[in-house]
Write a protein that holds these residues in place. Sequence first.
Motif, PDB file in Angstrom:
ATOM      1  N   VAL A  19       0.852  -1.189   0.000  1.00  0.00           N
ATOM      2  CA  VAL A  19       0.000   0.000   0.000  1.00  0.00           C
ATOM      3  C   VAL A  19       0.890   1.242   0.000  1.00  0.00           C
ATOM      4  CG1 VAL A  19      -1.749   1.301   1.268  1.00  0.00           C
ATOM      5  CG2 VAL A  19      -1.833  -1.208   1.231  1.00  0.00           C
ATOM      6  N   PRO A  20       0.711   2.150  -0.952  1.00  0.00           N
ATOM      7  CA  PRO A  20       1.577   3.342  -0.998  1.00  0.00           C
ATOM      8  C   PRO A  20       1.397   4.226   0.236  1.00  0.00           C
ATOM      9  CG  PRO A  20       0.360   3.072  -3.059  1.00  0.00           C
ATOM     10  CD  PRO A  20      -0.245   2.128  -2.071  1.00  0.00           C
ATOM     11  N   ALA A  21       2.503   4.752   0.741  1.00  0.00           N
ATOM     12  CA  ALA A  21       2.421   5.763   1.794  1.00  0.00           C
ATOM     13  C   ALA A  21       1.983   7.097   1.206  1.00  0.00           C
ATOM     14  CB  ALA A  21       3.775   5.911   2.486  1.00  0.00           C
ATOM     15  N   ASN A  22       2.433   7.381  -0.023  1.00  0.00           N
ATOM     16  CA  ASN A  22       1.950   8.513  -0.824  1.00  0.00           C
ATOM     17  C   ASN A  22       1.516   7.950  -2.164  1.00  0.00           C
ATOM     18  OD1 ASN A  22       4.547  10.854   0.229  1.00  0.00           O
ATOM     19  ND2 ASN A  22       2.553  10.444   1.158  1.00  0.00           N
ATOM     20  N   ASP A  23       0.389   8.438  -2.679  1.00  0.00           N
ATOM     21  CA  ASP A  23      -0.186   7.859  -3.876  1.00  0.00           C
ATOM     22  C   ASP A  23      -0.510   8.956  -4.896  1.00  0.00           C
ATOM     23  OD1 ASP A  23      -1.413   6.271  -5.746  1.00  0.00           O
ATOM     24  OD2 ASP A  23      -3.020   5.560  -4.431  1.00  0.00           O
ATOM     25  N   ALA A  24       0.374   9.143  -5.881  1.00  0.00           N
ATOM     26  CA  ALA A  24       0.146  10.052  -7.011  1.00  0.00           C
ATOM     27  C   ALA A  24      -0.193  11.470  -6.551  1.00  0.00           C
ATOM     28  CB  ALA A  24      -0.958   9.508  -7.918  1.00  0.00           C
ATOM     29  N   ILE A  25       0.665  12.040  -5.701  1.00  0.00           N
ATOM     30  CA  ILE A  25       0.422  13.378  -5.163  1.00  0.00           C
ATOM     31  C   ILE A  25       1.033  14.435  -6.081  1.00  0.00           C
ATOM     32  CG2 ILE A  25       0.979  14.951  -3.271  1.00  0.00           C
ATOM     33  CD1 ILE A  25       0.770  12.575  -1.388  1.00  0.00           C
ATOM     34  N   SER A  26       0.233  15.432  -6.429  1.00  0.00           N
ATOM     35  CA  SER A  26       0.710  16.586  -7.195  1.00  0.00           C
ATOM     36  C   SER A  26       0.226  17.855  -6.514  1.00  0.00           C
ATOM     37  CB  SER A  26       0.183  16.542  -8.633  1.00  0.00           C
ATOM     38  OG  SER A  26       0.696  15.432  -9.340  1.00  0.00           O
TER      39      SER A  26
END
Length: 311
Positions: A19-26
Motif C-alpha cells: 500500500v503506498p504511503a503517498n499515492d500520485a500526489i501533485s
Amino acid sequence: MTAVYEVSNVTKIYPGQTVPANDAISLAVEPGEIFGLLGDNGAGKSTLVRQMANLLAPTRGTIRLFGQPLGLAPLYVPGMVGYMPQNGMALNNLTVGETLYFTAHLRGLSRRDAKAERERLLDLLDLGPARDRLVPRISGGQRRLALLATTIAASPPVLVLDEPTNDLDPVHRRHVWDVVHDLNHARGTTIILVTHNVIEAERVIQRVGFMRAGRLVAVGRPGALKASLNEHLRLELTFPPGTDPTLPPTVEAREIGPGHWLLVMERAAALAYVAQIETERQVEDFRLSTATLEDLYLALVHNAAPVPEVA
C-alpha cells in the motif's frame, strides 16, 4: 513566477509494503505562502515532507525546488530548506547554545554573525535558561523549541515544519504560531506546515492540502474550501451532569468532553433544534457559529469522495 515546490505525481511505496504511503500526489507551493498539510495519523504527511526535504526518494514522480529537481546536488536542499522533523535533534552532544551557533555558521554566517544569531534565537524562543545545557538533558518542550530554533537559524528561505507545537504548553504553542507568522510576514519565508492542531493552524495558514490514506483529497484557500459548508452551522452543546441528551438521530454528533457535544448541521435544522432544546430546557449552554477548518477536516477525512482543488 517559479513555484518554490512542484510536486508531480509523487508515489512512495516502502520496501516490503504494497500500500503506498503517498499515492500520485501533485501540488505546488508558491513563494511566500504558508501551506498547511492536514490529515490523520498515517495519512502520509510526514512521508511527503521528508521527500520534499530530500531525505527520502520517491518511488515514482518528481519534486522540484525552485525549478531544480531534487537529488542532483546533495547540498542544494540543505542550503535552501530548514527542516524540522517530528522527532530527533542534530548535534546531541552539544549544548543548546553551541547547537545554534554551529548551525548558523554551517549555513554560511560568519563567526560574529553566528554568535549574534545564537543570541537572537535564544531570546526569541525563550531558551536562555537552557543555553549551556546539553540538548538531551533539557525538557521535551525545550527540545522542541531548540529544534525549531535550529531549523530557522540563519533564515533559510524555505521552512518545512512537521508538528512544530508538539510537547509545548499553551503559552509556547501560541508563541510558536506568532513566530511562524512573523517569519512569513516580515521575511517572506515560504513555510510548509504539518500539524494536527487544526484550530491553531487556521490562524496562520494561507492555503491547505488535506491528505487521507496517502492521497491528497483537497487543496485550496481555507475560506474557499469552507464555502462547501456555508449552509451548515457548528453547534456546541453542554448538558447538565447526568443528563441523557436527546440528539438529532440523522446528524453525526461528537462528544468532545463530559456532557459537551459537537454537531455540524444544516442551518435551518440547527436553528429548529436549538429552539426545541431551549423550550424543553434540556441544555445548560450552547454555542452556534459558522463552520471552521476543523469541521471541514473532519468532513473530508471521513468522506470517501475527493474534493476538487480550489484556487
